[in-house]
Design a protein around this motif. Structure first.
Motif, PDB file in Angstrom:
ATOM      1  N   LYS A 120       1.469  -1.211   0.204  1.00  0.00           N
ATOM      2  CA  LYS A 120      -0.047  -0.088  -0.296  1.00  0.00           C
ATOM      3  C   LYS A 120       0.650   0.889   0.626  1.00  0.00           C
ATOM      4  N   ARG A 121       0.545   2.405  -0.837  1.00  0.00           N
ATOM      5  CA  ARG A 121       1.005   3.684  -0.661  1.00  0.00           C
ATOM      6  C   ARG A 121       0.453   4.484   1.287  1.00  0.00           C
ATOM      7  N   LYS A 122       1.277   5.374   1.122  1.00  0.00           N
ATOM      8  CA  LYS A 122       0.789   5.933   2.227  1.00  0.00           C
ATOM      9  C   LYS A 122       1.092   7.634   1.959  1.00  0.00           C
ATOM     10  N   ILE A 123       0.365   7.928   2.595  1.00  0.00           N
ATOM     11  CA  ILE A 123      -0.606   9.862   2.450  1.00  0.00           C
ATOM     12  C   ILE A 123      -0.035   9.946   3.748  1.00  0.00           C
ATOM     13  N   ALA A 124       0.572  11.645   3.321  1.00  0.00           N
ATOM     14  CA  ALA A 124       0.433  12.360   5.201  1.00  0.00           C
ATOM     15  C   ALA A 124      -0.493  13.747   4.582  1.00  0.00           C
ATOM     16  N   THR A 125      -0.436  13.930   5.460  1.00  0.00           N
ATOM     17  CA  THR A 125      -1.583  15.544   5.567  1.00  0.00           C
ATOM     18  C   THR A 125      -0.883  16.342   6.436  1.00  0.00           C
ATOM     19  N   CYS A 126      -1.597  17.971   5.854  1.00  0.00           N
ATOM     20  CA  CYS A 126      -1.190  18.847   7.209  1.00  0.00           C
ATOM     21  C   CYS A 126      -1.275  20.249   6.082  1.00  0.00           C
ATOM     22  N   SER A 127      -1.946  21.035   7.120  1.00  0.00           N
ATOM     23  CA  SER A 127      -2.699  22.122   7.292  1.00  0.00           C
ATOM     24  C   SER A 127      -1.375  23.583   7.879  1.00  0.00           C
ATOM     25  N   LEU A 128      -0.896  24.142   7.072  1.00  0.00           N
ATOM     26  CA  LEU A 128      -0.566  24.969   7.438  1.00  0.00           C
ATOM     27  C   LEU A 128      -1.214  26.565   7.458  1.00  0.00           C
ATOM     28  N   TYR A 146       2.845  18.483  -7.864  1.00  0.00           N
ATOM     29  CA  TYR A 146       1.315  18.641  -8.563  1.00  0.00           C
ATOM     30  C   TYR A 146       0.848  19.767  -7.140  1.00  0.00           C
ATOM     31  N   TYR A 147      -0.270  20.481  -8.499  1.00  0.00           N
ATOM     32  CA  TYR A 147      -0.822  21.879  -7.486  1.00  0.00           C
ATOM     33  C   TYR A 147      -2.683  21.005  -7.499  1.00  0.00           C
ATOM     34  N   VAL A 148      -3.127  21.548  -6.949  1.00  0.00           N
ATOM     35  CA  VAL A 148      -4.677  21.087  -7.008  1.00  0.00           C
ATOM     36  C   VAL A 148      -5.506  22.257  -7.147  1.00  0.00           C
ATOM     37  N   PRO A 149      -5.977  23.323  -7.720  1.00  0.00           N
ATOM     38  CA  PRO A 149      -7.066  24.715  -7.408  1.00  0.00           C
ATOM     39  C   PRO A 149      -7.455  24.064  -6.637  1.00  0.00           C
ATOM     40  N   GLY A 150      -8.052  25.271  -6.695  1.00  0.00           N
ATOM     41  CA  GLY A 150      -9.111  25.758  -6.444  1.00  0.00           C
ATOM     42  C   GLY A 150     -10.130  25.937  -4.876  1.00  0.00           C
ATOM     43  N   CYS A 151     -10.461  26.567  -4.152  1.00  0.00           N
ATOM     44  CA  CYS A 151     -10.692  26.725  -2.928  1.00  0.00           C
ATOM     45  C   CYS A 151     -11.981  27.420  -1.756  1.00  0.00           C
ATOM     46  N   PRO A 152     -12.639  25.278  -1.582  1.00  0.00           N
ATOM     47  CA  PRO A 152     -11.151  24.289  -1.770  1.00  0.00           C
ATOM     48  C   PRO A 152     -11.857  23.638  -2.921  1.00  0.00           C
ATOM     49  N   PRO A 153     -10.559  22.672  -3.000  1.00  0.00           N
ATOM     50  CA  PRO A 153     -10.494  22.446  -4.825  1.00  0.00           C
ATOM     51  C   PRO A 153     -11.569  20.867  -4.226  1.00  0.00           C
ATOM     52  N   SER A 154     -12.355  20.693  -5.339  1.00  0.00           N
ATOM     53  CA  SER A 154     -13.600  19.786  -4.569  1.00  0.00           C
ATOM     54  C   SER A 154     -13.065  18.729  -4.421  1.00  0.00           C
ATOM     55  N   ALA A 155     -13.767  17.650  -3.828  1.00  0.00           N
ATOM     56  CA  ALA A 155     -14.200  16.331  -4.154  1.00  0.00           C
ATOM     57  C   ALA A 155     -13.456  15.515  -5.165  1.00  0.00           C
ATOM     58  N   ASP A 156     -14.358  15.640  -6.284  1.00  0.00           N
ATOM     59  CA  ASP A 156     -13.781  14.808  -7.371  1.00  0.00           C
ATOM     60  C   ASP A 156     -12.864  15.351  -7.743  1.00  0.00           C
ATOM     61  N   ALA A 157     -12.228  16.913  -8.076  1.00  0.00           N
ATOM     62  CA  ALA A 157     -11.231  16.857  -7.944  1.00  0.00           C
ATOM     63  C   ALA A 157      -9.402  16.351  -7.766  1.00  0.00           C
ATOM     64  N   LEU A 158      -9.952  15.911  -5.757  1.00  0.00           N
ATOM     65  CA  LEU A 158      -9.217  15.571  -4.800  1.00  0.00           C
ATOM     66  C   LEU A 158      -9.247  14.271  -5.608  1.00  0.00           C
ATOM     67  N   TRP A 159      -9.907  13.391  -5.373  1.00  0.00           N
ATOM     68  CA  TRP A 159      -9.571  11.813  -5.691  1.00  0.00           C
ATOM     69  C   TRP A 159      -8.985  11.753  -6.749  1.00  0.00           C
ATOM     70  N   HIS A 160      -9.605  12.848  -8.030  1.00  0.00           N
ATOM     71  CA  HIS A 160      -8.960  12.229  -9.396  1.00  0.00           C
ATOM     72  C   HIS A 160      -7.169  12.465  -9.164  1.00  0.00           C
ATOM     73  N   VAL A 161      -6.614  13.472  -8.521  1.00  0.00           N
ATOM     74  CA  VAL A 161      -5.747  13.022  -8.522  1.00  0.00           C
ATOM     75  C   VAL A 161      -5.050  12.204  -7.358  1.00  0.00           C
ATOM     76  N   LEU A 162      -6.231  12.223  -6.602  1.00  0.00           N
ATOM     77  CA  LEU A 162      -4.879  10.758  -5.419  1.00  0.00           C
ATOM     78  C   LEU A 162      -4.907  10.049  -5.708  1.00  0.00           C
ATOM     79  N   SER A 163      -6.367   9.154  -7.205  1.00  0.00           N
ATOM     80  CA  SER A 163      -6.270   7.829  -7.561  1.00  0.00           C
ATOM     81  C   SER A 163      -5.593   7.804  -8.000  1.00  0.00           C
ATOM     82  N   ALA A 164      -5.160   8.629  -9.303  1.00  0.00           N
ATOM     83  CA  ALA A 164      -3.962   8.415  -9.864  1.00  0.00           C
ATOM     84  C   ALA A 164      -2.915   8.352  -9.151  1.00  0.00           C
TER      85      ALA A 164
END
Ligand code: SF4
Length: 180
Positions: free
Chosen positions: A4-12, A145-163
């Protein structure tokens, strides 16, 4: 079966709205969890990255010294770094302060502001030092990579993450590209 891949996230300097949008992928989260595990993230409250992770998602711009350290930590420990949302890409709403000096912003907030009592600028050494302005991520570290939007839509995030979790290069189709 591939590991499995590993994902980390944070907010600045962000509002967690981008993380809320990530949760909005709804049942696709289960599909994601078949392919990847979350390491450090507010989603699971894990506080530190363990080793090196495949994908780092960062929302928010860089407004203080603590943000700089965390951003470098992510760059050093994430094979792929993704700037999520307008704040990460441009500084976003917090960067509106870039039109004024830091001194003037602090005085407006803590000295001259409406309803301020006991006027003084906080100087507790535990508070992270503010930078002279708010920076987008790419002005501090390399971003993949960049995912634009405020916030990016769930579909955009899914598109990027699933790739990314399946080893593909993400290309957002025009229908998922928005800049607001
Ligand atoms: S881009 Fe928008 S939703 Fe995301 S952290 Fe910034 S203000 Fe919040």
């Amino acid at each position: 079966m591939a590991s499995k891949r590993k994902i980390a996230t944070c907010s600045l300097a962000g509002c967690f709205g981008c993380h809320m949008s990530l949760l909005d992928i709804d049942e696709r989260l289960l599909e994601l969890l078949e392919l990847a595990d979350f390491d450090r993230s507010p989603i699971n409250d894990i506080k530190a990255i363990h080793g090196v992770v495949d994908i780092g998602l960062i929302e928010g711009g860089v407004c203080n010294v603590e943000n700089v350290h965390l951003l470098h930590h992510f760059r050093d420990h994430c094979r792929i770094l993704v700037a999520v949302g307008e704040c990460a890409m441009t500084g976003g709403i917090p960067s509106m302060r870039n039109h004024h000096s830091l001194k003037s912003c602090l005085e407006e907030s803590y000295i001259r502001g409406v309803g301020v009592e006991n006027a003084h600028i906080p100087d507790d050494p535990e508070l992270p030092l503010l930078l002279n302005k708010v920076y987008p991520l790419h002005e501090v570290v390399r971003v993949d990579y960049y995912v634009p939007g405020c916030p990016p839509s769930a579909d955009a995030l899914w598109h990027v993450l699933s790739a990314l979790v399946t080893g593909r290069d993400p290309h957002l189709p025009p229908a998922l590209l928005k800049y607001d």
